[in-house]
Scaffold this motif. Sequence first.
Motif, PDB file in Angstrom:
ATOM      1  N   SER A 134      23.214 -37.243 -36.185  1.00 31.74           N
ATOM      2  CA  SER A 134      24.546 -37.489 -36.737  1.00 31.74           C
ATOM      3  C   SER A 134      25.421 -38.169 -35.689  1.00 31.74           C
ATOM      4  O   SER A 134      25.147 -38.103 -34.487  1.00 31.74           O
ATOM      5  CB  SER A 134      25.183 -36.177 -37.186  1.00 31.74           C
ATOM      6  OG  SER A 134      25.515 -35.377 -36.064  1.00 31.74           O
TER       7      SER A 134
ATOM      8  N   GLN B  55      26.716 -35.644 -33.242  1.00 31.73           N
ATOM      9  CA  GLN B  55      25.740 -35.319 -32.188  1.00 31.73           C
ATOM     10  C   GLN B  55      25.691 -36.419 -31.137  1.00 31.73           C
ATOM     11  O   GLN B  55      25.567 -36.136 -29.944  1.00 31.73           O
ATOM     12  CB  GLN B  55      24.356 -35.116 -32.814  1.00 31.73           C
ATOM     13  CG  GLN B  55      24.221 -33.839 -33.614  1.00 31.73           C
ATOM     14  CD  GLN B  55      22.889 -33.764 -34.344  1.00 31.73           C
ATOM     15  OE1 GLN B  55      22.429 -34.746 -34.954  1.00 31.73           O
ATOM     16  NE2 GLN B  55      22.253 -32.607 -34.299  1.00 31.73           N
TER      17      GLN B  55
ATOM     18  N   ASN C 134      20.209 -38.938 -40.975  1.00 28.87           N
ATOM     19  CA  ASN C 134      19.768 -37.596 -40.609  1.00 28.87           C
ATOM     20  C   ASN C 134      19.875 -36.661 -41.802  1.00 28.87           C
ATOM     21  O   ASN C 134      20.467 -36.994 -42.822  1.00 28.87           O
ATOM     22  CB  ASN C 134      20.602 -37.062 -39.435  1.00 28.87           C
ATOM     23  CG  ASN C 134      22.045 -36.816 -39.810  1.00 28.87           C
ATOM     24  OD1 ASN C 134      22.443 -35.679 -40.071  1.00 28.87           O
ATOM     25  ND2 ASN C 134      22.860 -37.874 -39.861  1.00 28.87           N
ATOM     26  N   TYR C 135      19.296 -35.475 -41.663  1.00 29.26           N
ATOM     27  CA  TYR C 135      19.333 -34.473 -42.716  1.00 29.26           C
ATOM     28  C   TYR C 135      20.253 -33.332 -42.308  1.00 29.26           C
ATOM     29  O   TYR C 135      20.178 -32.840 -41.178  1.00 29.26           O
ATOM     30  CB  TYR C 135      17.926 -33.937 -42.994  1.00 29.26           C
ATOM     31  CG  TYR C 135      17.041 -34.937 -43.706  1.00 29.26           C
ATOM     32  CD1 TYR C 135      16.886 -34.908 -45.085  1.00 29.26           C
ATOM     33  CD2 TYR C 135      16.376 -35.932 -42.984  1.00 29.26           C
ATOM     34  CE1 TYR C 135      16.084 -35.842 -45.738  1.00 29.26           C
ATOM     35  CE2 TYR C 135      15.578 -36.866 -43.630  1.00 29.26           C
ATOM     36  CZ  TYR C 135      15.434 -36.811 -45.004  1.00 29.26           C
ATOM     37  OH  TYR C 135      14.651 -37.740 -45.649  1.00 29.26           O
ATOM     38  N   ASP C 136      21.132 -32.916 -43.238  1.00 30.93           N
ATOM     39  CA  ASP C 136      22.043 -31.816 -42.928  1.00 30.93           C
ATOM     40  C   ASP C 136      21.346 -30.471 -43.118  1.00 30.93           C
ATOM     41  O   ASP C 136      20.134 -30.416 -43.378  1.00 30.93           O
ATOM     42  CB  ASP C 136      23.319 -31.911 -43.770  1.00 30.93           C
ATOM     43  CG  ASP C 136      23.054 -31.817 -45.270  1.00 30.93           C
ATOM     44  OD1 ASP C 136      21.965 -31.343 -45.663  1.00 30.93           O
ATOM     45  OD2 ASP C 136      23.936 -32.203 -46.057  1.00 30.93           O
ATOM     46  N   SER C 137      22.092 -29.376 -42.994  1.00 31.82           N
ATOM     47  CA  SER C 137      21.508 -28.035 -43.061  1.00 31.82           C
ATOM     48  C   SER C 137      20.917 -27.721 -44.435  1.00 31.82           C
ATOM     49  O   SER C 137      20.068 -26.841 -44.572  1.00 31.82           O
ATOM     50  CB  SER C 137      22.564 -26.982 -42.703  1.00 31.82           C
ATOM     51  OG  SER C 137      23.698 -27.110 -43.553  1.00 31.82           O
ATOM     52  N   GLN C 138      21.381 -28.444 -45.486  1.00 36.23           N
ATOM     53  CA  GLN C 138      20.816 -28.265 -46.834  1.00 36.23           C
ATOM     54  C   GLN C 138      19.665 -29.246 -47.100  1.00 36.23           C
ATOM     55  O   GLN C 138      19.242 -29.421 -48.248  1.00 36.23           O
ATOM     56  CB  GLN C 138      21.909 -28.471 -47.895  1.00 36.23           C
ATOM     57  CG  GLN C 138      22.841 -27.291 -48.068  1.00 36.23           C
ATOM     58  CD  GLN C 138      23.864 -27.195 -46.950  1.00 36.23           C
ATOM     59  OE1 GLN C 138      24.452 -28.210 -46.557  1.00 36.23           O
ATOM     60  NE2 GLN C 138      24.080 -26.003 -46.435  1.00 36.23           N
ATOM     61  N   LYS C 139      19.180 -29.892 -46.040  1.00 42.49           N
ATOM     62  CA  LYS C 139      18.092 -30.855 -46.115  1.00 42.49           C
ATOM     63  C   LYS C 139      18.446 -32.050 -47.005  1.00 42.49           C
ATOM     64  O   LYS C 139      17.585 -32.657 -47.636  1.00 42.49           O
ATOM     65  CB  LYS C 139      16.799 -30.189 -46.595  1.00 42.49           C
ATOM     66  CG  LYS C 139      16.283 -29.130 -45.636  1.00 42.49           C
ATOM     67  CD  LYS C 139      14.943 -28.576 -46.071  1.00 42.49           C
ATOM     68  CE  LYS C 139      14.425 -27.544 -45.075  1.00 42.49           C
ATOM     69  NZ  LYS C 139      13.125 -26.981 -45.463  1.00 42.49           N
TER      70      LYS C 139
END
Length: 219
Positions: free
Chosen positions: A108, A111, A141-146
């Motif tokens: 992200s 990041q 990128n993939y977040d915490s919920q994929k």
Amino acid sequence: MISPEILAGQGFSRLLLAGILGDTGNLSNSECTSKDKYMATLLINGAGRYGCNGLYHILKYKTHDSSDLNMEEILRKEFKKWTRSGKSNTISSRMLTPNIGMSSIGMSIAQLLSHDSTSIPEIIHFQKLEKLGLLVVVSGNYDSQKKFKREILVSAESSELMKNLLRFLNASAAQLPLKALHQSGLKDEMRVFEIDKVTSRRTIERLLEEFLSASNGYY
């Protein structure tokens, strides 16, 4: 047309297959075409024992793993330049002064900016080092919920150039709908956005080329 003899080579097939899987989100995003799926079937030998899913996840891990890299190495990992002719050039090309650069990263933007305490000055230094009027950092990128997310950081050499780009992107909102993201410590010449729909890097590249072609007076 690529000959069957060339496709039989696993290394070459893996290289081509990796590009297709990366650009289409493992053949699952809206940019994926029937031709992409057909070519992936022809190149399946390149995935080896991992299969397409396994190869895709390996590629995703490799792309995301930037912990040991400094900022310049992260930005240079997948980097393109465009000149006033609107053509993409390799990093080593010095035939024409580059105007726009695009770096693709697997983390992200938040990041990236928190990579170390001097991230923002290092991004600006990289932009000046490469003599870029505009540096666009494209994040996938993939977040915490994929859920897959696409973000961009735009760094312009002047506030006027930033305004010109944003005006152009607003006119192209159907192709690239942007939602501004707040990041502390950024000046007017650096902005962060989330792209509000699944968008391929190829779409972003094409828009940058169109902006460059329409912006002869800005540089």
